[in-house]
Structure formats: C-alpha cells, structure tokens
Design a protein around this motif. Structure first.
Motif, PDB file in Angstrom:
ATOM      1  N   LEU A  92     -92.406 -51.728 112.633  1.00 53.17           N
ATOM      2  CA  LEU A  92     -93.691 -51.636 113.330  1.00 53.17           C
ATOM      3  C   LEU A  92     -94.663 -50.717 112.595  1.00 53.17           C
ATOM      4  O   LEU A  92     -95.760 -50.453 113.079  1.00 53.17           O
ATOM      5  CB  LEU A  92     -93.480 -51.107 114.752  1.00 53.17           C
ATOM      6  CG  LEU A  92     -92.862 -52.098 115.750  1.00 53.17           C
ATOM      7  CD1 LEU A  92     -92.403 -51.373 117.001  1.00 53.17           C
ATOM      8  CD2 LEU A  92     -93.862 -53.187 116.105  1.00 53.17           C
ATOM      9  N   LEU A 120     -94.591 -47.549 112.165  1.00 53.77           N
ATOM     10  CA  LEU A 120     -94.881 -46.255 112.784  1.00 53.77           C
ATOM     11  C   LEU A 120     -94.745 -45.156 111.735  1.00 53.77           C
ATOM     12  O   LEU A 120     -93.892 -45.233 110.852  1.00 53.77           O
ATOM     13  CB  LEU A 120     -93.898 -45.988 113.936  1.00 53.77           C
ATOM     14  CG  LEU A 120     -93.970 -46.955 115.116  1.00 53.77           C
ATOM     15  CD1 LEU A 120     -92.894 -46.620 116.149  1.00 53.77           C
ATOM     16  CD2 LEU A 120     -95.345 -46.908 115.770  1.00 53.77           C
ATOM     17  N   GLU A 136     -95.277 -50.021 127.128  1.00 55.21           N
ATOM     18  CA  GLU A 136     -95.340 -48.960 126.108  1.00 55.21           C
ATOM     19  C   GLU A 136     -94.715 -49.402 124.795  1.00 55.21           C
ATOM     20  O   GLU A 136     -95.177 -49.021 123.719  1.00 55.21           O
ATOM     21  CB  GLU A 136     -94.635 -47.694 126.617  1.00 55.21           C
ATOM     22  CG  GLU A 136     -95.396 -46.995 127.723  1.00 55.21           C
ATOM     23  CD  GLU A 136     -94.566 -45.939 128.443  1.00 55.21           C
ATOM     24  OE1 GLU A 136     -95.165 -45.013 129.006  1.00 55.21           O
ATOM     25  OE2 GLU A 136     -93.328 -46.049 128.463  1.00 55.21           O
ATOM     26  N   LEU A 187     -97.214 -48.935 121.641  1.00 47.15           N
ATOM     27  CA  LEU A 187     -96.924 -47.755 120.808  1.00 47.15           C
ATOM     28  C   LEU A 187     -97.481 -47.890 119.394  1.00 47.15           C
ATOM     29  O   LEU A 187     -98.221 -47.018 118.915  1.00 47.15           O
ATOM     30  CB  LEU A 187     -95.404 -47.522 120.753  1.00 47.15           C
ATOM     31  CG  LEU A 187     -94.947 -46.313 119.936  1.00 47.15           C
ATOM     32  CD1 LEU A 187     -95.411 -45.013 120.583  1.00 47.15           C
ATOM     33  CD2 LEU A 187     -93.429 -46.296 119.770  1.00 47.15           C
ATOM     34  N   ALA A 188     -97.132 -48.985 118.736  1.00 48.37           N
ATOM     35  CA  ALA A 188     -97.572 -49.133 117.346  1.00 48.37           C
ATOM     36  C   ALA A 188     -99.087 -49.326 117.216  1.00 48.37           C
ATOM     37  O   ALA A 188     -99.727 -48.622 116.424  1.00 48.37           O
ATOM     38  CB  ALA A 188     -96.808 -50.271 116.668  1.00 48.37           C
ATOM     39  N   ASN A 204    -100.711 -45.842 117.843  1.00 48.24           N
ATOM     40  CA  ASN A 204    -100.393 -44.783 116.882  1.00 48.24           C
ATOM     41  C   ASN A 204    -100.739 -45.142 115.450  1.00 48.24           C
ATOM     42  O   ASN A 204    -100.889 -44.263 114.612  1.00 48.24           O
ATOM     43  CB  ASN A 204     -98.924 -44.387 116.999  1.00 48.24           C
ATOM     44  CG  ASN A 204     -98.689 -43.502 118.193  1.00 48.24           C
ATOM     45  OD1 ASN A 204     -99.052 -42.336 118.185  1.00 48.24           O
ATOM     46  ND2 ASN A 204     -98.139 -44.075 119.252  1.00 48.24           N
TER      47      ASN A 204
END
Lengths: 224, 250
Positions: free
Chosen positions: A129, A131, B104, B108-109, B112
């Motif tokens: 993803l 992150l 969530e 999330l990605a 963020n």
C-alpha cells in the motif's frame, strides 16, 4: 496465641502510617511505571529501527537491567552514585529513579519482542500500500504490539509493584516500611504482616482492574 | 490483447531471481499491455507468486529488467515507491489490518500517502466498499467478517489507491468453497471495467472467462503464454498437459 488486631486498627497513628505508606507505594509505582514505559518505548524503538550505536547501547542497557537485582540497583543509585556525583536527593527521588530504570528494562524487552513479532503479511500489505515507515510503525506495529502484549505488560507491571517493597531498605516510608515500623513497635508480627499481605493483594488487584479498564476503553475496542 | 491497447504496463526482460541456491525465476520475459488480464498458473514452487511479487518490489530480482507503468525497478527505494503507487495487491491471506475497521483499512493509505484528505478518502472508500458490496460492514473489524467478505475488503482497500494494475496472489485459495464465488464475481466485475490484472490462481473457469492470456510456469520459467482457448485445448508443453490432466481429473 491471642490475636490482637485492635492494637493496630485502633491506633490513629498506625493507620496513618499505613495510609501514607500505601500512597507512597502506589504513587511511586504508578509514576515510575509511566516514566519507565515511556523510556522503554524509546529503547525498544531504537532497537527495532536498528539506530546505529544507540541500538547497541539500548541492548546492553536492557540486558544489564534485567540481569541485576533491583535491590542492588537501588543501593547503587541511593548510595553509590551520590558519592561519585555529590548529589543529595530525598529518598523517594532515589527510589523513583531506580524503579523507573528497572521498569524500563523489563517493559522495553516486552515491547521489543512485540514489535519484532509483527506478522510478515501485515508488513507486506503495508508495503504494497506504499505506507511510509513512519505510518507502518505508528499505525500498524505500535497498536498491534500494545494489543498483543497488553497481558504481558500488565502482569509485569503488577509484579514490579510487588517488588517495590525493597525501597523501604533505603529509608523510603512505603507500605512495607509502615509494616516494619509498626511491627517493631508492637511486636504483633502476625497481625501486621497479614494486614500488609491483604493490602498488597487488594492494591495489586486494583491496579490490574484499572489497567484492564483503560485497555477495554481504548485498544480493547479494536479486538474482534 | 484487448482491442486498441498499445501502452505497455509491464515489461520483464531476462529476469532472474534466486533464493540462496534456489532459482525462483529463470530468464523470464513478459510483456503486458494496459487493460490485459493475465492468469498465471503452474505447479507449486514454479515461481508464480515470486513473479508477481517482483512486480511491486516485495521481492527484489537479481538480474534483468522490470518496468511497471514506465518506471524501472532498480532496487532503490524511490523506484519501488513509484511503482507501488500504481500497483494494487491482494494476498492469499487477505492481510487486512485486524485492529482497524474495514473503513480505516481502506482510508489508511490514501490519507497517509498524501493522496487525499480524510473526507475524500472516506468517499472513495465508501464508493469501493459499495463496489464490492459490503458498505454496511464499514465500521466492523476484519475479524468480524467471513473470509470472502475480508477478501473483498482487501480488494476495495487496494482499489482505493487508484492502481493502474492489480496483482492477485491466489486470492481464493484460503477461502471456503462457498465464498470463492463472491470473490471471483468481484474480480470479474473489475475485469469488465477494463482493469489490468495479473492473477495467480487455480480457478481455471475464472481463467477461461476473463483472461486474455494464460501463463503457465514451471521451475521458474514461463513455459506457455497463450489465450485460454488454446491453452486448454492444445497445451504445447508436456508439463502443461500433465498439469491440466491432474487439475481437471479431480
């Protein structure tokens, strides 16, 4: 043998000493628990991220603390170091410092193993993803570690609370100190120490209950 | 190849990958065009998963060239991040974040990674959760859902990053038989929308239905690369023949 609990329980002086001692024990435990946990977090994070140099210092610190007796650490901080650095602190400050250092070593090891045991699949999903490392640590690794390690952290904290009795050895007037004092005045050892035992049990269960309550209201909501 | 496609989305040239002494990928050449749907199959240990994991940098290749959506994977963090921005991945074990709600997990990605603000991420997540038909589960934790539902959330989560290419690594292998269909249906609808997909799977009916090409791998090599009709009727290699016999005989 005749039991004479009233010798303790009818004396406002003794009850006051027990009350103050209990407050000191609980106060120092909670304060050093919180400070120790924060320090442990830094120690464990430094190890997890393999920060150059600090990584080794942290590892050595954790090993050192976990492999020396609390009472020796306490004496060292209360009597050893002041000779070297010439500081004069109240007894409770020595106790706070020693307990914080001691707690931090144990908590750090629990947190470190928690960080390290994050499942590979979780890290791969996070990587896929895209992150950032910061988000992965803050949003995935830390919460999962706290959830997974809550039982260990909680029982370690209770165990450390029970070991705080040794601070009476450097003159801190904690709960154990209160018992020793009353015993020396009344010689009612059975009554005194059964009372002390009951109080430690009660406080340990109370602390456990508080921790569980806090967990249930926060991260516990995130457990399916 | 889908009609009108000319943009290359994946190009692999002479790619080799070793795990210690074991060669997982062996001189792999592969070109995939935008909008193409590829099914990768083959026996266990043939390098299928490794192939797609190399495409988003979850595994690093040791020699050869891989480029995805115009970005060459050179093994540095920057090119890996750039590639991952365009590639979504769905795993066999779902790998949802168990402590985050379905919603969530999806936001999330995007939040963020600075792709969008919270409101936009929320809207996008709900759009895709509707798309995979579980918007009503948005506030639940993954552990409260069935396997099929979790895998559909995982698909939605990947889609929230607006990928140009979706990788599926045996997405139905960990599911109960009854849940396989709901996940495959989701993937079919994604395919119908023209998403470029590479899917490692043993669901051959799915392959027949949606794949443009089937890639058959054995011992780290691509042994066959042809349209499903040809692959199933007249596989060229003995290994693929054996594989099909075994998989179709049970």
């Amino acid at each position: 043998m005749e039991l004479r609990f009233f010798e303790i329980y009818r004396s406002p002086e003794y009850l006051g000493i027990i009350f103050d001692g209990a407050l000191t024990s609980l106060g120092l435990t909670i304060a050093s628990g919180v400070l120790g946990f924060l320090l442990a977090f830094v120690l464990a994070a430094v190890r997890f991220w393999q920060v150059p140099l600090l990584n080794y210092i942290s590892a050595a610190y954790i090993d050192f603390i976990r492999n020396t007796p609390l009472i020796v650490q306490l004496f060292f901080i209360a009597f050893g170091l002041p000779l070297l650095f010439g500081y004069v602190w109240p007894f409770w400050c020595h106790a706070l410092l020693a307990l914080t250092i001691n707690f931090s070593g144990y908590f750090a090891e629990i947190l470190r193993s928690g960080f390290a045991s994050t499942q590979k699949g979780q890290l791969e999903a996070a990587a896929a993803l895209n992150l950032s490392n910061k988000t992965i640590f803050n949003s995935i690794i830390i919460p999962q570690t706290l959830i997974k390690m809550f039982p260990s952290l909680s029982s370690q904290f209770i165990f450390l609370f029970l070991t705080t009795g040794v601070i009476s050895e450097i003159g801190v007037e904690d709960l154990t100190h209160a018992g020793l004092y009353i015993d020396s005045r009344t010689f009612r050892s059975f009554e005194v120490f059964i009372t002390l035992t009951a109080l430690y049990v009660a406080f340990a269960l109370m602390l456990k209950g508080i921790l569980q309550f806090i967990f249930a209201k926060t991260l516990g909501r995130r457990v399916a | 190849m889908p009609k009108g496609a000319k943009n290359i989305i994946v190009k692999m040239e002479k790619v080799n990958k070793w795990f210690d002494d074991f060669q997982a990928l062996c001189d792999v050449d592969l070109t995939i065009f935008e909008g193409e749907r590829i099914v990768v199959c083959g026996p266990s240990g043939s390098g299928k998963s490794t192939l797609i994991r190399c495409l988003n940098g979850l595994e690093a290749h040791q020699s050869g060239d891989i480029s995805v959506h115009g970005t060459e994977l050179r093994g540095d963090a920057q090119s890996v991040r750039q590639v991952r921005d365009n590639v979504g991945m769905v795993f066999q074990q779902f790998n949802l974040f168990p402590h985050l709600t379905v919603l969530e997990n999806c936001t999330l990605a995007p939040i963020n990674n600075g792709k969008m603000d919270a409101q936009a991420a929320y809207d996008k997540a709900m759009t895709y959760l509707k798309r995979v038909q579980i918007p009503e589960q948005a506030d639940k934790l993954p552990g409260q859902l069935s396997g099929g539902q979790q895998q559909r959330v995982a698909i939605a989560r990947a889609l929230c990053m607006e990928p140009k290419l979706m990788l599926f690594d045996e997405p139905t292998s960990a599911l109960d038989p009854e849940m396989i269909k709901e996940v495959l249906d989701t993937m079919v609808s994604l395919a119908e929308d023209g998403m470029s997909m590479i899917c490692v799977t043993h669901e051959l009916n799915f392959a027949k239905r949606v794949a443009h090409r089937i890639i058959f791998m054995d011992k780290g090599r691509i042994v066959e690369d042809q349209p499903p009709a040809d692959f199933f009727k007249k596989p060229k290699s003995p290994r693929a023949k054996l594989f099909l016999e075994q998989i179709l005989s049970h």
